[in-house]
Motif scaffolding. Structure first.
Motif, PDB file in Angstrom:
ATOM      1  N   SER A  56      -8.195  -4.031  -1.539  1.00 20.23           N
ATOM      2  CA  SER A  56      -8.744  -5.435  -1.527  1.00 20.23           C
ATOM      3  C   SER A  56      -7.767  -6.348  -2.189  1.00 20.23           C
ATOM      4  N   ARG A  57      -7.250  -6.082  -3.270  1.00 25.03           N
ATOM      5  CA  ARG A  57      -6.258  -6.882  -3.842  1.00 25.03           C
ATOM      6  C   ARG A  57      -5.065  -6.790  -3.120  1.00 25.03           C
ATOM      7  N   PHE A  58      -4.320  -5.684  -2.551  1.00 22.65           N
ATOM      8  CA  PHE A  58      -3.432  -5.578  -2.179  1.00 22.65           C
ATOM      9  C   PHE A  58      -3.284  -5.027  -0.487  1.00 22.65           C
ATOM     10  N   ASN A  59      -3.859  -5.736   0.456  1.00 26.52           N
ATOM     11  CA  ASN A  59      -3.936  -5.609   1.665  1.00 26.52           C
ATOM     12  C   ASN A  59      -2.499  -5.451   2.285  1.00 26.52           C
ATOM     13  N   GLU A  60      -2.529  -4.654   3.320  1.00 33.33           N
ATOM     14  CA  GLU A  60      -1.373  -4.397   4.084  1.00 33.33           C
ATOM     15  C   GLU A  60      -0.640  -5.836   4.571  1.00 33.33           C
ATOM     16  N   HIS A  61      -1.385  -7.034   4.873  1.00 32.51           N
ATOM     17  CA  HIS A  61      -0.764  -8.243   5.195  1.00 32.51           C
ATOM     18  C   HIS A  61      -0.038  -8.839   4.098  1.00 32.51           C
ATOM     19  N   ALA A  62      -0.954  -8.831   2.971  1.00 33.94           N
ATOM     20  CA  ALA A  62      -0.257  -9.376   1.671  1.00 33.94           C
ATOM     21  C   ALA A  62       1.162  -8.532   1.415  1.00 33.94           C
ATOM     22  N   VAL A  63       0.805  -7.159   1.247  1.00 29.81           N
ATOM     23  CA  VAL A  63       2.086  -6.448   0.957  1.00 29.81           C
ATOM     24  C   VAL A  63       3.489  -6.822   1.817  1.00 29.81           C
ATOM     25  N   GLN A  64       3.130  -6.897   3.209  1.00 31.62           N
ATOM     26  CA  GLN A  64       4.301  -7.012   4.242  1.00 31.62           C
ATOM     27  C   GLN A  64       4.919  -8.338   3.887  1.00 31.62           C
TER      28      GLN A  64
ATOM     29  N   MET B  77       5.604  -3.935  -5.021  1.00 34.56           N
ATOM     30  CA  MET B  77       4.879  -3.824  -3.606  1.00 34.56           C
ATOM     31  C   MET B  77       5.181  -2.388  -3.127  1.00 34.56           C
ATOM     32  N   HIS B  78       6.595  -1.675  -3.303  1.00 34.11           N
ATOM     33  CA  HIS B  78       6.667  -0.397  -3.012  1.00 34.11           C
ATOM     34  C   HIS B  78       5.935   0.525  -4.009  1.00 34.11           C
ATOM     35  N   LEU B  79       5.689   0.205  -5.440  1.00 37.49           N
ATOM     36  CA  LEU B  79       4.537   0.856  -5.928  1.00 37.49           C
ATOM     37  C   LEU B  79       3.070   0.701  -5.768  1.00 37.49           C
ATOM     38  N   VAL B  80       2.887  -0.308  -5.253  1.00 36.65           N
ATOM     39  CA  VAL B  80       1.444  -0.358  -4.545  1.00 36.65           C
ATOM     40  C   VAL B  80       1.368   0.594  -3.517  1.00 36.65           C
ATOM     41  N   SER B  81       2.169   0.595  -2.543  1.00 33.94           N
ATOM     42  CA  SER B  81       2.282   1.626  -1.678  1.00 33.94           C
ATOM     43  C   SER B  81       2.057   3.216  -2.009  1.00 33.94           C
ATOM     44  N   SER B  82       3.105   3.334  -2.982  1.00 28.38           N
ATOM     45  CA  SER B  82       3.282   4.555  -3.343  1.00 28.38           C
ATOM     46  C   SER B  82       1.989   5.030  -4.233  1.00 28.38           C
TER      47      SER B  82
END
Length: 493
Positions: A326-334, A245-250
């Protein structure tokens, strides 16, 4: 539509069981939702108890506004949708970029070039010799550094849907062996055995030596280089959700940075590449004219530079960002980051009690009353000393292992609220592999010779085939006795 239920059994094991096959007249989201609701109600299951949902990569399933997951979220706000982490993300990102016509043409031409050059062992040997000569020349003019392990002779990679990162390697290898590939194509044009070979090679060479092809080649290489690390992390068998999930953000941040500041650098890089290889560079300030008869439909007047910056550079990057969002929205990542606080590997480093309480308070308010939330914090403080510091806890590596260990040691009854939130986290379907395998099994059960099988009989047959480990526990005698105890049937004369 294959439906699989994911749940935690009484022994703490995560189970994914094939639940049924739903025949739908069309693939509209409303029809799919009604099919799922009908199957659940038929088995006396309430949709309000759904705590997670996952689908394959189809847009009608995962659409943020009108997709199936969005419709179910409206009825059940705690049925969180998590993108399938086993899904090949890079293939999805490439597929999205295909919606831009020039990018689609680029990958078609790329496959043609690789297939022509790698069609035989003879051409592969020619490619290696040409690459060796090119490396020697580049070193002589100080364009390449020499040293041990540098400038290895390679080959072109064929892009394929079933080979992970094949498109990234295909693009990267072609940039490295661009001059050598052109030399092989020129040899085929001059010495090809027939007109078809010479014609195909000529078309491939003409496409490959165009400025647009070179521009898209470098653009896709830069984008896929950014996303490749994330794609590899999501394919790991031992999934580290927190790091993923950190990689998604970066990854989102780096792509956005490339969009904001990468245009000039990319354009200069492409120009330098073309100058070395004598490829014509268009006048960037000139008016752009669409080719192949599309100029008469062109209404807007814009320059060549604006075409490459807006219609290609911004368009490709924006579709990548939209797909990732769309695949990793902020809600799902959190949700996943907070869930990782229960991972035994994270607990050994630092047990984040606040994250677990926030997880229950923000994402599962229907499962914890206000009193439960107060007691949860107290249980977590005892849990830290009695469970996290237990010697056997060090041998646990996943949340699933933790769940089983808590049940076997009867600590699940001592910390019921902690165990409840562990069960809720385990129901999140982070992989749809079981669903995909179940649907594929239909091809084995329903063959060409049995294609008139009714839906109910097909579902029963699939359950017996897919859940064979359960079927093996049933004896023939018990089946006969149950059939005999059923209501009396009419005896034929």
């Amino acid at each position: 539509m294959a439906v699989v239920l994911r749940f935690v059994d009484k022994d703490g094991f995560v189970r994914e069981r094939f639940f049924g096959l739903v025949h739908v007249s069309n693939t509209s989201t409303v029809t799919l939702k009604d099919g799922i609701y009908s199957l659940l109600s038929h088995n006396n299951l309430s949709i309000q108890n759904i705590r997670g949902q996952g689908y394959d990569g189809a847009s009608n399933m995962r659409g943020e506004w009108n997709g199936l997951q969005a419709l179910i979220l409206k009825d059940c706000p705690y049925a969180y949708y998590i993108h399938c982490l086993a899904h090949r993300l890079q293939l999805a990102l490439v597929a999205v970029s295909h919606e831009i016509v020039p990018i689609h043409h680029f990958f078609t031409k790329l496959s043609s070039v690789v297939n022509i050059v790698g069609a035989s062992c003879k051409r592969n040997e020619e490619l290696k010799r040409a690459q060796a000569a090119d490396i020697e020349y580049m070193i002589s003019i100080d364009e390449l550094e020499s040293g041990r392990g540098l400038n290895q002779i390679g080959t072109l990679q064929r892009p394929g849907d079933t080979r992970w990162s094949s498109r990234f390697r295909s693009v990267s290898n072609l940039i490295t062996m661009f001059s050598a590939t052109c030399s092989v194509l020129l040899n085929i044009i001059e010495d090809g055995t027939n007109a078809f070979q010479r014609g195909d090679a000529d078309a491939a060479y003409e496409a490959m030596t165009s400025f647009e092809f070179v521009f898209i080649l470098h653009l896709m290489k830069e984008i896929m280089a950014i996303t490749d690390i994330l794609c590899q992390a999501l394919q790991s068998k031992s999934q580290d959700i927190l790091h993923a999930m950190h990689l998604v953000s970066s990854t989102k941040a780096l792509i956005q940075k490339f969009r904001d500041y990468g245009w000039i650098t990319l354009l200069n890089q492409v120009k330098s590449f073309c100058e070395v290889r004598n490829i014509d560079i268009p006048e960037m300030n000139a008016q752009y004219v669409a080719r192949q008869g599309r100029a008469r439909r062109q209404e807007d007047n814009f320059t060549v530079a604006e075409h490459y910056r807006v219609n290609l550079f911004y368009a490709v990057i924006d579709c990548q960002l939209q797909e990732l969002s769309s695949r990793f929205n902020e809600h799902a990542v959190q949700l996943l980051i907070l869930s990782s606080a229960l991972d035994p590997r994270e607990c050994r480093e630092s047990f984040r009690i606040g994250d677990v309480c926030q997880l229950a308070d923000k994402f599962y308010p229907a499962d914890f009353t206000d009193v439960d939330k107060m007691n949860l914090k107290i249980q977590l403080e005892h849990y830290e000393y009695n469970v996290v510091q237990h010697p056997e806890f060090k041998s646990l590596s996943t949340i699933s292992d933790l769940s089983q260990w808590l049940v076997s040691t009867r600590k699940a009854t001592i910390f019921p609220l902690v165990y409840r939130i562990i069960v809720l986290v385990l129901t999140l379907p982070v992989s749809t592999a079981t669903t995909e395998r179940s649907f594929s099994a239909m091809r084995i059960v329903k063959t060409r010779l049995r294609n008139k099988m009714e839906d109910e009989f097909l579902t029963d047959s699939l359950i017996m085939y897919i859940e064979r480990e359960i079927a093996e526990k049933l004896s023939i005698e018990s089946i006969v006795n149950e059939f005999r105890d059923m209501k009396e049937r009419r005896i034929p004369f």
